[in-house]
Design a protein around this motif. Structure first.
Motif, PDB file in Angstrom:
ATOM      1  N   MET A   1      10.471  -8.638  21.281  1.00 29.86           N
ATOM      2  CA  MET A   1       9.559  -9.340  22.450  1.00 29.86           C
ATOM      3  C   MET A   1       8.976  -8.177  23.086  1.00 29.86           C
ATOM      4  O   MET A   1       7.791  -8.534  23.563  1.00 29.86           O
ATOM      5  CB  MET A   1      10.340 -10.436  23.324  1.00 29.86           C
ATOM      6  CG  MET A   1      10.923 -11.599  22.404  1.00 29.86           C
ATOM      7  SD  MET A   1       9.304 -12.500  21.725  1.00 29.86           S
ATOM      8  CE  MET A   1       9.759 -13.865  21.264  1.00 29.86           C
ATOM      9  N   PHE A   2       9.780  -7.117  23.446  1.00 29.45           N
ATOM     10  CA  PHE A   2       9.381  -6.175  24.386  1.00 29.45           C
ATOM     11  C   PHE A   2       8.061  -5.433  23.840  1.00 29.45           C
ATOM     12  O   PHE A   2       7.219  -5.185  24.638  1.00 29.45           O
ATOM     13  CB  PHE A   2      10.508  -5.256  24.673  1.00 29.45           C
ATOM     14  CG  PHE A   2       9.862  -4.018  25.470  1.00 29.45           C
ATOM     15  CD1 PHE A   2       9.665  -4.374  26.992  1.00 29.45           C
ATOM     16  CD2 PHE A   2       9.620  -2.836  24.742  1.00 29.45           C
ATOM     17  CE1 PHE A   2       9.450  -3.201  27.765  1.00 29.45           C
ATOM     18  CE2 PHE A   2       9.435  -1.557  25.826  1.00 29.45           C
ATOM     19  CZ  PHE A   2       9.183  -2.039  27.064  1.00 29.45           C
ATOM     20  N   PHE A   3       8.207  -5.067  22.410  1.00 26.84           N
ATOM     21  CA  PHE A   3       6.975  -4.396  22.034  1.00 26.84           C
ATOM     22  C   PHE A   3       5.700  -5.256  21.589  1.00 26.84           C
ATOM     23  O   PHE A   3       4.824  -4.778  21.549  1.00 26.84           O
ATOM     24  CB  PHE A   3       7.453  -3.629  20.676  1.00 26.84           C
ATOM     25  CG  PHE A   3       8.335  -2.428  20.925  1.00 26.84           C
ATOM     26  CD1 PHE A   3       8.049  -1.216  21.677  1.00 26.84           C
ATOM     27  CD2 PHE A   3       9.691  -2.408  20.803  1.00 26.84           C
ATOM     28  CE1 PHE A   3       8.868  -0.252  22.105  1.00 26.84           C
ATOM     29  CE2 PHE A   3      10.839  -1.563  21.138  1.00 26.84           C
ATOM     30  CZ  PHE A   3      10.264  -0.521  21.695  1.00 26.84           C
ATOM     31  N   THR A   4       5.948  -6.430  21.455  1.00 24.73           N
ATOM     32  CA  THR A   4       4.892  -7.398  20.962  1.00 24.73           C
ATOM     33  C   THR A   4       4.324  -8.077  22.313  1.00 24.73           C
ATOM     34  O   THR A   4       3.093  -8.506  22.241  1.00 24.73           O
ATOM     35  CB  THR A   4       5.322  -8.181  20.050  1.00 24.73           C
ATOM     36  OG1 THR A   4       6.398  -9.077  20.463  1.00 24.73           O
ATOM     37  CG2 THR A   4       5.734  -7.674  18.788  1.00 24.73           C
ATOM     38  N   ILE A   5       5.165  -8.318  23.157  1.00 26.18           N
ATOM     39  CA  ILE A   5       4.468  -8.931  24.321  1.00 26.18           C
ATOM     40  C   ILE A   5       4.544  -8.207  25.679  1.00 26.18           C
ATOM     41  O   ILE A   5       3.297  -7.997  26.232  1.00 26.18           O
ATOM     42  CB  ILE A   5       5.299 -10.262  24.697  1.00 26.18           C
ATOM     43  CG1 ILE A   5       5.054 -11.331  23.498  1.00 26.18           C
ATOM     44  CG2 ILE A   5       4.765 -11.149  25.990  1.00 26.18           C
ATOM     45  CD1 ILE A   5       6.023 -12.376  23.186  1.00 26.18           C
TER      46      ILE A   5
END
Length: 91
Positions: A1-5
């Motif tokens: 989630m961190f890298f995609t959002i």
């Protein structure tokens, strides 16, 4: 989630902080003069060089360097503005 959002959402802020941090460091005077920006023949920053020119009454050289710093700051602000504008277009 961190890298995609999260990371894509904060990328404009990270770019802005990087550019402004670099510009602030280039213009820093006191800390650089005291800690290591004035080792003759090894390190030299523009703000310390301007100070040295003024100290020996070489105002023309100091004015040229100060003018260069003004141009540099406008270029940095232009890059910052254009990066923020392009980031706003892609959102």
């Amino acid at each position: 989630m961190f890298f995609t959002i999260a990371l894509p959402l904060v990328r404009p802020g990270i770019v802005t902080a990087t550019i402004l941090g670099f510009a602030h460091t280039v213009g820093e005077f006191g800390v650089v003069l005291m800690i290591g920006g004035n080792i003759p023949g090894r390190t030299r920053v523009v703000s310390v060089q301007i100070y040295d020119h003024v100290e020996v009454l070489e105002y023309a050289q100091a004015h040229w360097l100060a003018g260069g710093m003004v141009v540099f700051s406008f270029v940095i602000l232009l890059l910052l503005y254009s990066s923020r504008r392009s980031a706003a277009v892609h959102v």
